[in-house]
Design a protein around this motif. Structure first.
Motif, mmCIF file in Angstrom:
data_model
loop_
_atom_site.group_PDB
_atom_site.id
_atom_site.type_symbol
_atom_site.label_atom_id
_atom_site.label_comp_id
_atom_site.label_asym_id
_atom_site.label_seq_id
_atom_site.Cartn_x
_atom_site.Cartn_y
_atom_site.Cartn_z
ATOM 1 N N ARG A 156 2.220 -64.014 -40.229
ATOM 2 C CA ARG A 156 1.159 -63.098 -39.830
ATOM 3 C C ARG A 156 1.748 -61.817 -39.248
ATOM 4 N NH1 ARG A 156 -2.538 -67.392 -36.419
ATOM 5 N NH2 ARG A 156 -3.229 -68.687 -38.168
ATOM 6 N N ALA A 157 1.265 -60.694 -39.717
ATOM 7 C CA ALA A 157 1.712 -59.408 -39.175
ATOM 8 C C ALA A 157 1.236 -59.226 -37.740
ATOM 9 C CB ALA A 157 1.188 -58.273 -40.052
ATOM 10 N N SER A 158 0.081 -59.826 -37.413
ATOM 11 C CA SER A 158 -0.457 -59.701 -36.059
ATOM 12 C C SER A 158 0.456 -60.347 -35.022
ATOM 13 C CB SER A 158 -1.846 -60.344 -35.992
ATOM 14 O OG SER A 158 -1.794 -61.700 -36.392
ATOM 15 N N SER A 159 1.256 -61.321 -35.455
ATOM 16 C CA SER A 159 2.142 -62.023 -34.528
ATOM 17 C C SER A 159 3.371 -61.201 -34.166
ATOM 18 C CB SER A 159 2.596 -63.361 -35.138
ATOM 19 O OG SER A 159 1.497 -64.188 -35.420
ATOM 20 N N VAL A 160 3.692 -60.206 -34.992
ATOM 21 C CA VAL A 160 4.993 -59.535 -34.841
ATOM 22 C C VAL A 160 4.881 -58.043 -34.574
ATOM 23 C CG1 VAL A 160 6.003 -61.255 -36.374
ATOM 24 C CG2 VAL A 160 5.233 -59.073 -37.320
ATOM 25 N N LYS A 161 3.667 -57.518 -34.455
ATOM 26 C CA LYS A 161 3.502 -56.058 -34.379
ATOM 27 C C LYS A 161 4.146 -55.446 -33.135
ATOM 28 C CE LYS A 161 -1.164 -56.582 -32.454
ATOM 29 N NZ LYS A 161 -2.614 -56.348 -32.709
ATOM 30 N N ASN A 162 4.341 -56.245 -32.082
ATOM 31 C CA ASN A 162 4.941 -55.704 -30.853
ATOM 32 C C ASN A 162 6.462 -55.876 -30.795
ATOM 33 O OD1 ASN A 162 2.439 -54.856 -29.742
ATOM 34 N ND2 ASN A 162 2.024 -56.966 -29.081
ATOM 35 N N GLU A 202 6.698 -48.059 -38.437
ATOM 36 C CA GLU A 202 7.440 -47.580 -39.602
ATOM 37 C C GLU A 202 7.039 -48.334 -40.866
ATOM 38 O OE1 GLU A 202 11.548 -46.330 -37.193
ATOM 39 O OE2 GLU A 202 11.436 -48.223 -38.317
ATOM 40 N N LEU A 203 6.944 -49.644 -40.758
ATOM 41 C CA LEU A 203 6.684 -50.472 -41.944
ATOM 42 C C LEU A 203 5.244 -50.371 -42.425
ATOM 43 C CD1 LEU A 203 8.722 -53.688 -40.988
ATOM 44 C CD2 LEU A 203 9.319 -51.958 -42.677
ATOM 45 N N VAL A 204 4.308 -50.164 -41.488
ATOM 46 C CA VAL A 204 2.912 -50.106 -41.890
ATOM 47 C C VAL A 204 2.617 -48.828 -42.685
ATOM 48 C CG1 VAL A 204 1.829 -48.875 -39.935
ATOM 49 C CG2 VAL A 204 0.631 -50.809 -41.016
ATOM 50 N N GLU A 205 3.485 -47.827 -42.532
ATOM 51 C CA GLU A 205 3.320 -46.574 -43.270
ATOM 52 C C GLU A 205 4.061 -46.587 -44.605
ATOM 53 O OE1 GLU A 205 1.349 -44.161 -42.420
ATOM 54 O OE2 GLU A 205 0.760 -45.125 -40.523
ATOM 55 N N LYS A 206 4.892 -47.598 -44.779
ATOM 56 C CA LYS A 206 5.727 -47.655 -45.984
ATOM 57 C C LYS A 206 5.123 -48.640 -46.986
ATOM 58 C CE LYS A 206 10.120 -48.082 -45.213
ATOM 59 N NZ LYS A 206 11.427 -48.721 -44.940
ATOM 60 N N THR A 207 5.001 -48.242 -48.220
ATOM 61 C CA THR A 207 4.470 -49.142 -49.255
ATOM 62 C C THR A 207 5.421 -50.317 -49.447
ATOM 63 O OG1 THR A 207 3.423 -47.284 -50.381
ATOM 64 C CG2 THR A 207 3.708 -49.312 -51.649
ATOM 65 N N ILE A 258 0.581 -57.121 -46.510
ATOM 66 C CA ILE A 258 0.135 -58.282 -45.729
ATOM 67 C C ILE A 258 -0.632 -57.854 -44.488
ATOM 68 C CG2 ILE A 258 2.209 -58.602 -44.293
ATOM 69 C CD1 ILE A 258 1.887 -61.609 -44.759
ATOM 70 N N TYR A 259 -0.245 -56.721 -43.911
ATOM 71 C CA TYR A 259 -0.958 -56.215 -42.729
ATOM 72 C C TYR A 259 -2.388 -55.808 -43.102
ATOM 73 C CZ TYR A 259 -2.265 -53.291 -38.771
ATOM 74 O OH TYR A 259 -2.925 -52.751 -37.696
ATOM 75 N N ASN A 260 -2.544 -55.077 -44.195
ATOM 76 C CA ASN A 260 -3.881 -54.644 -44.633
ATOM 77 C C ASN A 260 -4.745 -55.835 -45.037
ATOM 78 O OD1 ASN A 260 -3.292 -51.932 -44.211
ATOM 79 N ND2 ASN A 260 -2.498 -51.633 -46.298
ATOM 80 N N GLN A 261 -4.121 -56.780 -45.702
ATOM 81 C CA GLN A 261 -4.867 -57.973 -46.141
ATOM 82 C C GLN A 261 -5.386 -58.759 -44.939
ATOM 83 O OE1 GLN A 261 -2.558 -60.567 -48.644
ATOM 84 N NE2 GLN A 261 -4.001 -62.272 -48.407
ATOM 85 N N GLN A 262 -4.529 -58.986 -43.943
ATOM 86 C CA GLN A 262 -4.927 -59.755 -42.761
ATOM 87 C C GLN A 262 -5.919 -58.973 -41.899
ATOM 88 O OE1 GLN A 262 -1.259 -60.943 -40.880
ATOM 89 N NE2 GLN A 262 -0.698 -62.307 -42.578
#
Length: 587
Positions: free
Chosen positions: A538-544, A564-569, A575-579
């Motif tokens: 889960r991206a929510s677990s690691v965003k910090n 950085e990663l959320v802006e990069k294709t 996975i972040y957008n999907q979740q």
């Protein structure tokens, strides 16, 4: 007997008990062997009276009464020292059994994970229980009865030889047949004992696996199938045991037959000698018959002792296979190491020996003390392998791992693992109370510390709802708890140890997103100043996290911070957008 040489160190360790046991055995047999001589003298007194060699009946009665008291005294003393012999030698065997079981258990603990992948739990259990039990019989009954037999033979045959050489030779005539029988049967017993122990291991393994997976058995309603499989295995095991006992059963009838022949020879040859005047008194024949019958059990027990030794040799050979196994992970540094928490992977690759799967390929990253690294990736991408390598459960195939700028192999292994709080995805709880499961992380933890750890793991409110609270028994492998509860107790166990490095291996997979957010907030506070590795889907677990790496087929395909990663294709953005969409939909 080569396998049993390993046990010689135990003979040396308990040499005082062994020597004392042998000494007591000699004393016991000396007293026991006074009885035939006293009976011979008593019969000679009666014979002398019958043939008017003694005319005073009162003298005869007096001498017989004295001999009776001597016989009773010799029997009591022999019985007492026989009891002491058992207390010495049998207790020695129990002490050796204790030492050997501890040695095997410690060896099991030191062996690497690859060993447990190659061997079944049931077989490991069988070797530390059944096989050690067979070996104990070698140290106890086998030695005791062998000493008993040797002492009795030496003293009895010496007495018989001094009384009448010809009669002694006839009495011992069946012994060569005995030796040949033992030789032939022992070879058969050795072979069949090995097969029996192998099938016992298979049976133990099957039962252990069935009971461990009883949920699956019931869910798929395959009780009849597992029962049938167990019955087939049990029947095969029974047949192998019967085959072994058939061979063992030949000993006792054969021994008794040979002793019977010896008795017949004593009566016939001795009777003819008495008639011909070669033997002065009839008491000599009676003495010989008693000697022969006293030798009956020691001679009969030769077969049993041989069987015990053969089975012990087979069992010890099986035990030696594991005792001689060398762990793959060696602690090269004996001095304790201070762990701060810097971790670096430099061109690390790793291939599992048992499957040949390459889990990591040329992986490099660095975490400073107190930072948080998050690892994401699909199933089988190598995430858990990184956690295992940091704890040095395996050694890398190539490349190098640094702990505090020091190669991991040069760090004391115990210090390294003591400094790590590891929470696996498949949380394992022991069949004990919740409190004791949490205290595994710190045996000296107070009740207040345990409660605080439970609160940080967001399990305290659940525990308070149980009737026994922290004293609640969780059952085998935590069967009475849900998957999420087991994971959170595992988190509390890791936190209470207050380690320098924390590894969370997808340990929130069984909780909902709401609970996950609460736990993550608590963990942000609890992990301050600690090097933390979070493995998740889960991206929510690691965003910090300070650093995030994305693995695919054992290679790092993306790396950076959340922003950085959320802006990069790429994988992380997808996975972040999907979740995020799933969360909005559910809300």
């Amino acid at each position: 007997m080569k396998a049993l040489k390993y046990l010689n160190k135990f003979f040396y360790k308990y040499r005082s008990r062994l020597i004392l046991g042998i000494f007591i055995t000699v004393i016991a047999k000396v007293f026991a062997l006074q009885i035939p001589q006293l009976i011979k003298e008593s019969l000679n007194i009666v014979e002398d009276y019958k043939y008017d060699r003694i005319t005073d009946l009162e003298i005869v009665k007096s001498q017989l009464i004295v001999n009776i008291f001597y016989i009773i005294g010799a029997a009591l003393l022999s019985g007492f020292f026989t009891f002491m012999m058992r207390q010495t030698l049998i207790v020695m065997s129990r002490l050796i059994e204790f030492d050997l079981k501890n040695e095997i258990f410690q060896q099991y603990e030191h062996l690497s994970l690859n060993f447990y992948k190659r061997n079944r739990t049931g077989d490991l259990m069988n070797r530390i229980s059944e096989d050690v039990g067979k070996v104990r019989m070698y140290f106890g009954p086998a030695i005791m009865y062998t000493m008993n037999m040797l002492v009795l033979f030496i003293i009895a045959i010496t007495k018989m030889w001094n009384i009448d050489t010809k009669l002694t030779l006839y009495t011992l005539l069946p012994l060569p047949v005995l030796s040949l029988s033992i030789y032939l049967l022992s070879r058969v017993i050795n072979k069949r004992s090995n097969i029996v122990q192998q099938y016992l291991s298979k049976l133990t393994t099957y039962v252990q696996e069935t009971f461990s997976g009883i949920n699956v058995v019931k869910a798929y309603s395959i009780e009849s199938f597992t029962s049938k499989s167990f019955e087939e295995l049990a029947n095969t095991n029974k047949d192998k045991n019967i085959s072994l006992f058939k061979a063992q059963a030949l000993f006792f009838p054969l021994m008794l037959l040979l002793i019977g022949i010896s008795n017949i020879l004593v009566i016939y040859i001795g009777g003819m000698q008495y008639i011909n005047g070669e033997i002065a008194n009839i008491g000599i024949i009676a003495e010989f018959i008693i000697y022969v019958n006293m030798l009956t059990w020691p001679v009969a027990v030769v077969g049993w002792v041989t069987s015990i030794v053969q089975q012990a040799e087979v069992s010890q050979r099986r035990i030696n296979q594991f005792l001689m196994e060398k762990p793959n992970i060696i602690n090269h540094e004996t001095a304790k190491s201070q762990i701060l928490g810097d971790i670096e992977f430099k061109n690390v690759s790793f291939t599992y020996e048992d499957t040949g799967i390459t889990a990591l390929k040329n992986v490099s990253f660095k975490i400073k003390q107190g930072e948080t690294l998050a690892i994401l990736g699909r199933t089988g991408s190598g995430k858990s392998t990184i956690a295992a390598l940091i704890a040095r459960l395996y050694d890398v195939s190539s490349g190098i791992i640094f702990i505090d700028n020091k190669p991991i192999k040069e760090v004391n292994l115990d210090s390294l693992r003591e400094s790590i709080g590891f929470v696996p995805q498949d949380a394992f709880l022991f069949s004990d109370t919740i409190k004791d499961n949490i205290k595994i992380g710190n045996e000296l933890a107070s009740d207040e510390q345990i409660e605080q750890a439970a609160k940080s793991a967001y399990i305290h409110h659940n525990i308070e709802g149980f009737n026994q609270k922290f004293e609640t028994l969780v059952g085998e492998r935590g069967v009475t708890l849900s998957g999420g509860q087991k994971q959170r107790i595992s988190i509390a166990r890791a936190l209470i140890s207050n380690p320098e490095i924390l590894i969370f291996d997808d340990c929130l997979s069984a909780v909902d997103t709401e609970t996950e957010e609460i736990i993550l907030q608590n963990l942000n506070e609890a992990t301050k100043g600690k090097t933390t590795i979070i493995i998740s889907h889960r991206a929510s677990s690691v965003k910090n996290a300070d650093h995030i790496i994305i693995l695919e087929d054992g290679e790092i395909i993306e790396a950076g911070t959340h922003d950085e990663l959320v802006e990069k294709t790429g994988y992380y953005q997808d996975i972040y957008n999907q979740q995020l969409e799933e969360k909005l939909t559910n809300s």
